[in-house]
Design an enzyme around this catalytic site. Structure first.
Site, short mmCIF file in Angstrom:
data_model
loop_
_atom_site.label_atom_id
_atom_site.label_comp_id
_atom_site.label_asym_id
_atom_site.label_seq_id
_atom_site.Cartn_x
_atom_site.Cartn_y
_atom_site.Cartn_z
CG ASN A 122 21.52 -0.13 -17.16
OD1 ASN A 122 20.29 -0.09 -17.24
ND2 ASN A 122 22.17 -1.12 -16.56
CG HIS A 147 26.89 2.49 -17.56
ND1 HIS A 147 27.72 2.06 -16.57
CD2 HIS A 147 25.92 1.56 -17.66
CE1 HIS A 147 27.28 0.92 -16.07
NE2 HIS A 147 26.20 0.61 -16.71
CB CYS A 156 33.20 5.79 -18.94
SG CYS A 156 33.79 6.47 -20.49
#
Length: 428
Positions: free
Chosen positions: A327, A329, A364
């Site tokens: 995904n 991240h 993040c």
């Protein structure tokens, strides 16, 4: 001479008239008759040759290696073989020559018995240790009428730390793996990372918002852990996922964990409500069961302003390419490693993590630069059974909070000569 004349007197010579032969061709001379040429004694010559020759035994009715040179009739067999129109036809043999070769038959029977014994051994083979090959090929199975998913994992040599036990990151990876395989085995895996087909249609993915775990003890190299996981409802738009990890051999509890997951739009990166179509997919798998009781659940303490000297800071943390999931991240397990980067080495050497509660505030990305802060709530050199409590904060260098957490540490057990099972804090 006298004898010759005497014999001629007893047997007088008579002249037998010769009958003239008719010649059909009067112009030519009479043909010479070959009947007067004596023929060799075929029977006697053949008998003498056979007497001098060595008898060659027959194998299955065939005389091997005997060839008649240039068609000499004197070396032919008594019973010449019959010529057959088809190359697949063979000469008739006697009954004793039609019997099979017993050595070949015995070898074939032995091979069949050995093959059957080998197959039976592979089928009924059992390891000396029951946990040796527990779920060795590792995709797990559904239990308790399909409401709980179970999977086993061996602790490998590269998954242990300096104290010869599995790291907390290893156990967290086991939790994440069972969660994904649960969705896969249930037939709910779409084209996303744990997303269902209805979620994939709407570009929705799961993100964890909170996780809490309690560790009773850490497995060692060669141990096999058994992980159970299940899901339940959490409010209107969330899903709760719990885990219970045991030792596969003794059944002793290793870890209990609970988490809350919400949906996020993959394109906008914003939280989203749970559609009714998705609820219809996952709702039948919800059960009312918790891994951590309410009295064991702990909320994060309020942050208190403390002097900067009481904080341990680690700056310049950046995600690597291998830290990203599908995904795009950072994997949530990676946050745990970053949080522990700022923990004092004296705590890591003399204590082990007993519990952890994390709240994920913001995702993040791969270009983020972070810093990890740890605040120790009690003395690092504590020797009591209460251990050490720490507050953690993982944030961007700009100040935005990524993860906020709280951990509790207990003294490690050591084994010394004459004093096995004492707390290491007594000798710290």
């Amino acid at each position: 001479m006298a004898a010759s004349f005497a014999a001629a007197g007893f047997f007088p010579k008579t002249n037998t008239p010769t009958k003239p032969t008719k010649n059909p061709f009067p112009e030519k001379p009479e043909a010479i008759s070959l009947n007067a040429v004596p023929k060799p004694n075929k029977v006697d010559n053949k008998a003498s040759i056979k007497t001098q020759a060595q008898t060659i035994p027959k194998i299955n009715g065939v005389n091997p290696g005997l060839k008649v040179p240039f068609g000499n009739p004197l070396l032919e067999e008594e019973e010449p073989q019959k010529k057959y129109s088809s190359p697949f036809q063979t000469a008739p043999s006697k009954i004793y020559n039609q019997l099979p070769d017993w050595s070949i038959l015995l070898a074939a029977i032995t091979y069949i018995f050995l093959a059957a014994e080998k197959q039976l051994t592979l089928t009924d083979w059992k390891p000396k240790r029951p946990d040796m090959l527990a779920d060795a090929f590792a995709f797990g199975r559904m239990i308790q009428d399909g409401s709980v998913f179970r999977q086993t994992f061996p602790i490998r040599s590269y998954e242990i730390g300096a104290d010869r036990t599995a790291s907390i990151e290893t156990l967290m990876n086991h939790l994440q793996e069972t969660a994904l395989n649960h969705v896969k085995i249930a037939g709910l895996l779409g084209d996303g990372f744990g997303a269902t087909p209805e979620m994939s249609k709407r570009n929705l993915i799961w993100v964890v918002s909170r996780i809490q775990l309690l560790v009773e003890h850490y497995p060692s190299w060669g141990d096999v852990v058994e992980v159970d996981t299940w899901v339940g409802a959490s409010g209107k738009n969330g899903m709760r996922r719990d885990w219970h990890v045991r030792d596969n051999k003794s059944g002793r509890t290793i870890l209990r964990a609970t988490s809350v997951w919400v949906m996020m739009n993959k394109e906008t990166r914003r939280l989203a409500k749970m559609p009714e179509e998705v609820r219809a997919e996952i709702g039948p798998y919800f059960i009312d069961r918790v891994a951590i009781r309410a009295e064991d659940a702990k909320k994060l303490p309020k942050s208190e302003k403390k002097d900067s000297s009481e904080r341990f800071v680690r700056k310049g943390l950046t995600p690597r390419w291998g830290d990203l999931d599908v995904n795009q991240h950072v994997n949530n397990v990676k946050y745990i490693g970053w949080i522990l980067e700022s923990a004092p080495i004296s705590i890591l050497e003399k204590h082990e993590l007993a519990s952890m509660t994390l709240e994920y505030r913001k995702e993040c990305g791969r270009d983020s630069v972070l810093q990890s802060l740890t605040t120790v709530s009690s003395s690092v050199d504590c020797t009591g059974e209460n251990g050490v409590m720490c507050e953690h904060l993982l944030q961007l260098e700009s100040g935005s909070e990524i993860v906020k957490g709280w951990t509790e540490w207990r003294p490690k057990w050591i084994q010394e000569e004459g004093n096995a099972g004492a707390f290491s804090g007594q000798n710290a």
